[in-house]
Design a protein around this motif. Structure first.
Motif, PDB file in Angstrom:
ATOM      1  N   VAL A  11       0.996  -1.229  -0.097  1.00 42.07           N
ATOM      2  CA  VAL A  11       0.081  -0.158   0.040  1.00 42.07           C
ATOM      3  C   VAL A  11       0.936   1.078  -0.003  1.00 42.07           C
ATOM      4  N   SER A  12       2.055   1.131   0.805  1.00 38.70           N
ATOM      5  CA  SER A  12       2.841   2.251   0.708  1.00 38.70           C
ATOM      6  C   SER A  12       3.546   2.573  -0.607  1.00 38.70           C
ATOM      7  N   LEU A  13       4.023   1.554  -1.202  1.00 38.20           N
ATOM      8  CA  LEU A  13       4.552   1.868  -2.617  1.00 38.20           C
ATOM      9  C   LEU A  13       3.437   2.296  -3.565  1.00 38.20           C
ATOM     10  N   GLY A  14       2.228   1.687  -3.549  1.00 34.84           N
ATOM     11  CA  GLY A  14       1.228   2.200  -4.360  1.00 34.84           C
ATOM     12  C   GLY A  14       0.937   3.699  -4.194  1.00 34.84           C
ATOM     13  N   THR A  15       0.922   3.779  -2.838  1.00 38.19           N
ATOM     14  CA  THR A  15       0.802   5.524  -2.434  1.00 38.19           C
ATOM     15  C   THR A  15       1.844   6.280  -2.825  1.00 38.19           C
ATOM     16  N   GLY A  16       2.955   5.855  -2.682  1.00 41.87           N
ATOM     17  CA  GLY A  16       4.158   6.657  -3.302  1.00 41.87           C
ATOM     18  C   GLY A  16       3.981   6.895  -4.903  1.00 41.87           C
ATOM     19  N   LEU A  17       3.672   5.605  -5.488  1.00 37.44           N
ATOM     20  CA  LEU A  17       3.474   5.858  -7.054  1.00 37.44           C
ATOM     21  C   LEU A  17       2.326   6.921  -7.468  1.00 37.44           C
ATOM     22  N   LEU A  18       1.422   6.865  -6.716  1.00 39.52           N
ATOM     23  CA  LEU A  18       0.147   7.632  -6.868  1.00 39.52           C
ATOM     24  C   LEU A  18       0.423   9.020  -6.334  1.00 39.52           C
ATOM     25  N   LEU A  19       1.187   9.519  -5.462  1.00 43.39           N
ATOM     26  CA  LEU A  19       1.445  10.808  -5.121  1.00 43.39           C
ATOM     27  C   LEU A  19       2.286  11.260  -5.992  1.00 43.39           C
ATOM     28  N   GLY A  20       3.356  10.568  -6.595  1.00 44.12           N
ATOM     29  CA  GLY A  20       4.434  11.040  -7.548  1.00 44.12           C
ATOM     30  C   GLY A  20       3.923  11.176  -8.790  1.00 44.12           C
ATOM     31  N   ALA A  21       2.682  10.514  -9.174  1.00 37.70           N
ATOM     32  CA  ALA A  21       2.252  10.862 -10.461  1.00 37.70           C
ATOM     33  C   ALA A  21       1.356  11.983 -10.254  1.00 37.70           C
ATOM     34  N   LEU A  22       0.716  12.216  -9.340  1.00 36.22           N
ATOM     35  CA  LEU A  22       0.064  13.397  -9.121  1.00 36.22           C
ATOM     36  C   LEU A  22       0.703  14.769  -8.974  1.00 36.22           C
ATOM     37  N   PHE A  23       1.967  14.388  -8.351  1.00 35.46           N
ATOM     38  CA  PHE A  23       2.967  15.734  -8.041  1.00 35.46           C
ATOM     39  C   PHE A  23       3.624  15.946  -9.557  1.00 35.46           C
ATOM     40  N   PHE A  24       4.135  14.982 -10.018  1.00 35.67           N
ATOM     41  CA  PHE A  24       5.047  15.253 -11.283  1.00 35.67           C
ATOM     42  C   PHE A  24       4.097  15.419 -12.597  1.00 35.67           C
ATOM     43  N   GLY A  25       2.876  15.055 -12.491  1.00 36.59           N
ATOM     44  CA  GLY A  25       2.036  14.957 -13.558  1.00 36.59           C
ATOM     45  C   GLY A  25       1.518  16.521 -13.645  1.00 36.59           C
ATOM     46  N   GLY A  26       1.026  16.898 -12.509  1.00 38.32           N
ATOM     47  CA  GLY A  26       0.501  17.922 -12.237  1.00 38.32           C
ATOM     48  C   GLY A  26       1.385  19.259 -12.530  1.00 38.32           C
ATOM     49  N   LEU A  27       2.871  19.041 -12.134  1.00 37.58           N
ATOM     50  CA  LEU A  27       3.820  19.847 -12.551  1.00 37.58           C
ATOM     51  C   LEU A  27       4.009  19.923 -14.040  1.00 37.58           C
ATOM     52  N   TRP A  28       3.826  19.044 -14.828  1.00 41.60           N
ATOM     53  CA  TRP A  28       3.930  18.773 -16.215  1.00 41.60           C
ATOM     54  C   TRP A  28       2.852  19.554 -16.835  1.00 41.60           C
ATOM     55  N   LEU A  29       1.701  19.413 -16.271  1.00 39.29           N
ATOM     56  CA  LEU A  29       0.585  19.883 -16.706  1.00 39.29           C
ATOM     57  C   LEU A  29       0.427  21.536 -16.636  1.00 39.29           C
TER      58      LEU A  29
END
Length: 106
Positions: A11-29
């Motif tokens: 769950v921690s790994l999945g949460t980290g992947l999700l948080l990274g996608a939100l953070f860096f995807g949001g930055l990219w957008l």
């Protein structure tokens, strides 16, 4: 290792992947939209604040909100997932920018 710890780490790994996608995807957008808005500083500020708050809340949930056992292991695994998404986005955006710059020079 017991099954509960393994599930918590997954769950921690999945949460980290999700948080990274939100953070860096949001930055990219955000970077893509900066030239299209009338007040880019406001977009950059609100995007940065919201991405940071969401990320910190996610790390807090993983580190504090779950059971008090194995806190540091869960945070490290969550950070690992976050950094994996950072690597993915930096590599993906770099390749996208390279292909765009090649198309514009032809």
């Amino acid at each position: 290792m017991d099954l509960i710890l393994v599930l918590q780490l997954l769950v921690s790994l999945g949460t980290g992947l999700l948080l990274g996608a939100l953070f860096f995807g949001g930055l990219w957008l955000t970077i893509k939209k900066l030239t299209k808005v009338s007040q880019p500083w406001l977009l950059f500020l609100l995007s940065g604040l919201s991405r940071t708050v969401i990320t910190l809340c996610g790390f807090w949930f993983i580190g504090i909100s779950l059971s008090p056992n194995h806190q540091w292991q869960r945070i490290v695994i969550c950070l690992l997932g976050f950094m994996m998404m950072r690597f993915f986005f930096t590599r993906y955006v770099n390749l996208a920018n390279t292909s765009l710059s090649r198309e514009s020079h032809q």
